[in-house]
Design a protein around this motif. Structure first.
Motif, PDB file in Angstrom:
ATOM      1  N   SER A  62       0.688  -1.334   0.049  1.00 42.98           N
ATOM      2  CA  SER A  62      -0.036  -0.006   0.085  1.00 42.98           C
ATOM      3  C   SER A  62       0.890   1.337  -0.148  1.00 42.98           C
ATOM      4  O   SER A  62       2.118   1.178   0.476  1.00 42.98           O
ATOM      5  N   ALA A  63       0.284   2.386  -0.166  1.00 43.42           N
ATOM      6  CA  ALA A  63       1.183   3.459  -0.381  1.00 43.42           C
ATOM      7  C   ALA A  63       1.695   3.891   0.922  1.00 43.42           C
ATOM      8  O   ALA A  63       2.851   4.492   1.312  1.00 43.42           O
ATOM      9  N   ARG A  64       0.786   3.540   1.922  1.00 46.72           N
ATOM     10  CA  ARG A  64       1.603   3.964   3.238  1.00 46.72           C
ATOM     11  C   ARG A  64       2.741   2.929   3.676  1.00 46.72           C
ATOM     12  O   ARG A  64       3.610   3.628   4.327  1.00 46.72           O
ATOM     13  N   GLU A  65       2.389   1.830   3.302  1.00 44.02           N
ATOM     14  CA  GLU A  65       3.474   0.699   3.616  1.00 44.02           C
ATOM     15  C   GLU A  65       4.848   1.266   2.817  1.00 44.02           C
ATOM     16  O   GLU A  65       5.912   1.042   3.578  1.00 44.02           O
ATOM     17  N   GLN A  66       4.719   1.485   1.619  1.00 46.38           N
ATOM     18  CA  GLN A  66       5.757   2.104   0.839  1.00 46.38           C
ATOM     19  C   GLN A  66       6.334   3.127   1.460  1.00 46.38           C
ATOM     20  O   GLN A  66       7.851   3.421   1.758  1.00 46.38           O
ATOM     21  N   GLU A  67       5.611   4.022   2.045  1.00 42.15           N
ATOM     22  CA  GLU A  67       6.275   5.403   2.782  1.00 42.15           C
ATOM     23  C   GLU A  67       7.116   4.828   3.981  1.00 42.15           C
ATOM     24  O   GLU A  67       8.153   5.550   4.166  1.00 42.15           O
ATOM     25  N   VAL A  68       6.525   4.159   4.582  1.00 40.16           N
ATOM     26  CA  VAL A  68       7.202   3.584   5.853  1.00 40.16           C
ATOM     27  C   VAL A  68       8.507   2.916   5.718  1.00 40.16           C
ATOM     28  O   VAL A  68       9.381   3.148   6.157  1.00 40.16           O
ATOM     29  N   CYS A  69       8.328   2.033   4.576  1.00 42.03           N
ATOM     30  CA  CYS A  69       9.640   1.176   4.154  1.00 42.03           C
ATOM     31  C   CYS A  69      10.811   2.261   3.646  1.00 42.03           C
ATOM     32  O   CYS A  69      11.973   2.208   4.210  1.00 42.03           O
ATOM     33  N   LEU A  70      10.440   3.202   2.938  1.00 30.24           N
ATOM     34  CA  LEU A  70      11.523   4.198   2.287  1.00 30.24           C
ATOM     35  C   LEU A  70      11.799   5.155   3.589  1.00 30.24           C
ATOM     36  O   LEU A  70      13.112   5.444   3.649  1.00 30.24           O
TER      37      LEU A  70
ATOM     38  N   THR B  97      15.786   5.495   4.866  1.00 27.27           N
ATOM     39  CA  THR B  97      16.639   6.710   4.912  1.00 27.27           C
ATOM     40  C   THR B  97      16.694   7.257   6.420  1.00 27.27           C
ATOM     41  O   THR B  97      16.961   8.452   6.570  1.00 27.27           O
ATOM     42  N   GLY B  98      16.510   6.299   7.358  1.00 25.90           N
ATOM     43  CA  GLY B  98      16.888   6.458   8.665  1.00 25.90           C
ATOM     44  C   GLY B  98      15.755   7.011   9.383  1.00 25.90           C
ATOM     45  O   GLY B  98      16.149   7.535  10.648  1.00 25.90           O
ATOM     46  N   GLY B  99      14.564   7.178   9.240  1.00 27.80           N
ATOM     47  CA  GLY B  99      13.564   7.954   9.749  1.00 27.80           C
ATOM     48  C   GLY B  99      13.253   6.650  10.954  1.00 27.80           C
ATOM     49  O   GLY B  99      13.352   5.635  11.048  1.00 27.80           O
ATOM     50  N   THR B 100      12.646   7.566  12.214  1.00 24.53           N
ATOM     51  CA  THR B 100      12.264   6.894  13.343  1.00 24.53           C
ATOM     52  C   THR B 100      10.650   6.441  13.268  1.00 24.53           C
ATOM     53  O   THR B 100      10.139   7.159  12.403  1.00 24.53           O
ATOM     54  N   VAL B 101      10.072   5.670  14.253  1.00 32.47           N
ATOM     55  CA  VAL B 101       8.730   5.488  13.921  1.00 32.47           C
ATOM     56  C   VAL B 101       8.051   6.744  14.693  1.00 32.47           C
ATOM     57  O   VAL B 101       7.052   7.234  13.859  1.00 32.47           O
ATOM     58  N   PRO B 102       8.579   7.495  15.571  1.00 36.12           N
ATOM     59  CA  PRO B 102       7.780   8.787  15.923  1.00 36.12           C
ATOM     60  C   PRO B 102       7.973   9.655  14.960  1.00 36.12           C
ATOM     61  O   PRO B 102       7.107  10.522  14.732  1.00 36.12           O
ATOM     62  N   GLN B 103       9.212   9.844  14.141  1.00 37.60           N
ATOM     63  CA  GLN B 103       9.172  10.839  13.058  1.00 37.60           C
ATOM     64  C   GLN B 103       8.211  10.669  12.095  1.00 37.60           C
ATOM     65  O   GLN B 103       7.493  11.471  11.538  1.00 37.60           O
ATOM     66  N   MET B 104       8.283   9.163  11.585  1.00 39.81           N
ATOM     67  CA  MET B 104       7.156   9.045  10.653  1.00 39.81           C
ATOM     68  C   MET B 104       5.808   9.009  10.785  1.00 39.81           C
ATOM     69  O   MET B 104       4.783   9.563  10.226  1.00 39.81           O
ATOM     70  N   ALA B 105       5.435   9.074  12.238  1.00 36.32           N
ATOM     71  CA  ALA B 105       4.210   9.203  12.855  1.00 36.32           C
ATOM     72  C   ALA B 105       3.614  10.529  12.685  1.00 36.32           C
ATOM     73  O   ALA B 105       2.572  10.805  12.188  1.00 36.32           O
TER      74      ALA B 105
ATOM     75  N   LYS C  15      -0.842   7.628  14.410  1.00 38.16           N
ATOM     76  CA  LYS C  15      -0.215   7.185  15.815  1.00 38.16           C
ATOM     77  C   LYS C  15       0.924   6.399  15.606  1.00 38.16           C
ATOM     78  O   LYS C  15       1.226   5.878  14.395  1.00 38.16           O
ATOM     79  N   ASN C  16       2.011   6.255  16.782  1.00 31.33           N
ATOM     80  CA  ASN C  16       3.006   5.154  16.451  1.00 31.33           C
ATOM     81  C   ASN C  16       2.608   3.772  16.275  1.00 31.33           C
ATOM     82  O   ASN C  16       3.114   3.213  15.302  1.00 31.33           O
ATOM     83  N   SER C  17       1.528   3.446  16.732  1.00 32.06           N
ATOM     84  CA  SER C  17       0.962   2.234  16.539  1.00 32.06           C
ATOM     85  C   SER C  17       0.750   1.921  15.191  1.00 32.06           C
ATOM     86  O   SER C  17       0.794   0.769  14.942  1.00 32.06           O
ATOM     87  N   SER C  18       0.273   2.733  14.563  1.00 33.42           N
ATOM     88  CA  SER C  18      -0.101   2.863  13.207  1.00 33.42           C
ATOM     89  C   SER C  18       1.090   2.388  12.316  1.00 33.42           C
ATOM     90  O   SER C  18       0.927   1.573  11.240  1.00 33.42           O
ATOM     91  N   ILE C  19       1.968   3.106  12.524  1.00 33.16           N
ATOM     92  CA  ILE C  19       3.198   2.973  11.715  1.00 33.16           C
ATOM     93  C   ILE C  19       3.823   1.740  11.916  1.00 33.16           C
ATOM     94  O   ILE C  19       4.179   0.988  11.274  1.00 33.16           O
ATOM     95  N   GLU C  20       3.840   1.157  13.244  1.00 33.18           N
ATOM     96  CA  GLU C  20       4.159  -0.366  13.476  1.00 33.18           C
ATOM     97  C   GLU C  20       3.337  -1.185  12.658  1.00 33.18           C
ATOM     98  O   GLU C  20       3.906  -2.284  12.388  1.00 33.18           O
ATOM     99  N   THR C  21       2.054  -1.025  12.729  1.00 24.65           N
ATOM    100  CA  THR C  21       1.142  -1.913  11.848  1.00 24.65           C
ATOM    101  C   THR C  21       1.767  -1.699  10.333  1.00 24.65           C
ATOM    102  O   THR C  21       1.715  -3.273   9.869  1.00 24.65           O
ATOM    103  N   TYR C  22       1.792  -0.849   9.855  1.00 22.77           N
ATOM    104  CA  TYR C  22       2.367  -0.690   8.540  1.00 22.77           C
ATOM    105  C   TYR C  22       3.688  -1.549   8.321  1.00 22.77           C
ATOM    106  O   TYR C  22       3.788  -2.117   7.237  1.00 22.77           O
ATOM    107  N   LEU C  23       4.409  -1.339   9.458  1.00 21.65           N
ATOM    108  CA  LEU C  23       5.766  -2.014   9.334  1.00 21.65           C
ATOM    109  C   LEU C  23       5.789  -3.532   9.192  1.00 21.65           C
ATOM    110  O   LEU C  23       6.182  -4.260   8.449  1.00 21.65           O
ATOM    111  N   LYS C  24       4.766  -3.955  10.074  1.00 20.92           N
ATOM    112  CA  LYS C  24       4.592  -5.499  10.404  1.00 20.92           C
ATOM    113  C   LYS C  24       3.949  -5.944   8.708  1.00 20.92           C
ATOM    114  O   LYS C  24       4.571  -6.971   8.450  1.00 20.92           O
ATOM    115  N   ARG C  25       2.870  -5.222   8.477  1.00 17.30           N
ATOM    116  CA  ARG C  25       2.312  -5.595   7.082  1.00 17.30           C
ATOM    117  C   ARG C  25       3.140  -5.963   5.983  1.00 17.30           C
ATOM    118  O   ARG C  25       3.505  -6.758   5.270  1.00 17.30           O
TER     119      ARG C  25
END
Length: 264
Positions: free
Chosen positions: A208-216, A220-228, A234-244
């Motif tokens: 998904s678009a969000r999953e791509q954004e999180v992987c990229l 490039t060195g981003g952290t979960v809080p920064q991407m959130a 929420k941070n938990s949403s980023i974690e979910t995208y990462l797991k998927r």
């Protein structure tokens, strides 16, 4: 520096930002400089040489050596030796008949033309047919040699660095006469994105678009809080995208994602 501390440091966002820059610079003139910058933070070195050797294994000879880049304190070093004199190079003896990637440490000798003067050398070597891609790290003679912990760390890092130099060598073979300029930050990010989407296409993987954004973002060195914060979730949403995304890619963590990027 302890091995435990070194490995722990490679889980930091900065390490993966630098790894992303190294991946993006593959095929560019500043590839060696990025590798020097990455490795020197964890294992102090003053010079890195990248080369590709073509061997005649039946006759124990060197057919060709292509320089793939060099970075660091290269001044006042001896000129390259004639190809026919490389048949006695101590590294050649180690590379003949190798099957798996090797870490080769050679003893520094005074006024050795082979070993960059009296520097302490350590070599990472991969094999593809009769070709050997070689990453040579050097430490000044005024410093101690590489410790066992540092050698173990470099061996661990070779799982990522050796496939990268193979990609770098292939890129240079495909465009041997191209005028390559150092990649700037935006170009590096753009190149990284292109490589990421290319890998998705080759693997027939749909994110998904969000999953791509999180992987990229991770590459490039981003952290979960920064991407959130950037995506206003929420941070938990980023974690979910990462797991998927990880499940679809078949990887685990940043290190697995970086290896997936280079096809390991």
């Amino acid at each position: 520096m302890s091995l435990t501390r070194s490995i722990a440091n490679t889980q930091s966002p900065n390490f993966y930002a630098e790894m992303g820059e190294l991946i993006a610079s593959s095929g560019h003139a500043d590839f060696a400089a990025h590798m020097l910058h990455l490795v020197d933070k964890w294992v102090p070195i003053h010079l890195v040489d990248l080369s590709e050797w073509t061997l005649d294994e039946l006759r124990n000879r060197v057919l060709d050596i292509k320089l793939l880049g060099s970075a660091g304190q290269t001044q006042d070093l001896p000129p390259p030796l004639p190809l026919n004199s490389m048949d006695d190079h101590p590294l050649l003896r180690e590379m003949l008949g190798m099957q798996d990637p090797l870490l080769i440490q050679l003893k520094a000798k005074a006024k050795s033309a082979y070993l960059r003067g009296t520097s302490h050398p350590c070599n990472l070597v991969s094999r593809q047919g009769n070709r050997r891609c070689v990453i040579s790290f050097y430490r000044p003679p005024t410093h101690r040699g590489f410790s066992l912990a540092e050698l173990s760390f470099l061996k661990c890092l070779s799982d990522t660095l050796l496939p990268l130099i193979e990609c770098h060598a292939q890129s240079l073979r495909q465009a041997p006469h191209a005028d390559v300029e150092p990649a700037h930050t935006l170009l590096e990010q753009s190149q990284l994105q292109r490589e990421f989407y290319k890998r998705l296409s080759l693997g027939d993987i749909t994110l998904s678009a969000r999953e791509q954004e999180v992987c990229l973002g991770l590459l490039t060195g981003g952290t979960v809080p920064q991407m959130a914060e950037k995506l206003s979730v929420k941070n938990s949403s980023i974690e979910t995208y990462l797991k998927r995304a990880a499940a679809k890619l078949g990887v685990s963590g940043r290190h697995g994602l970086a290896k997936w990027m280079i096809g390991v």
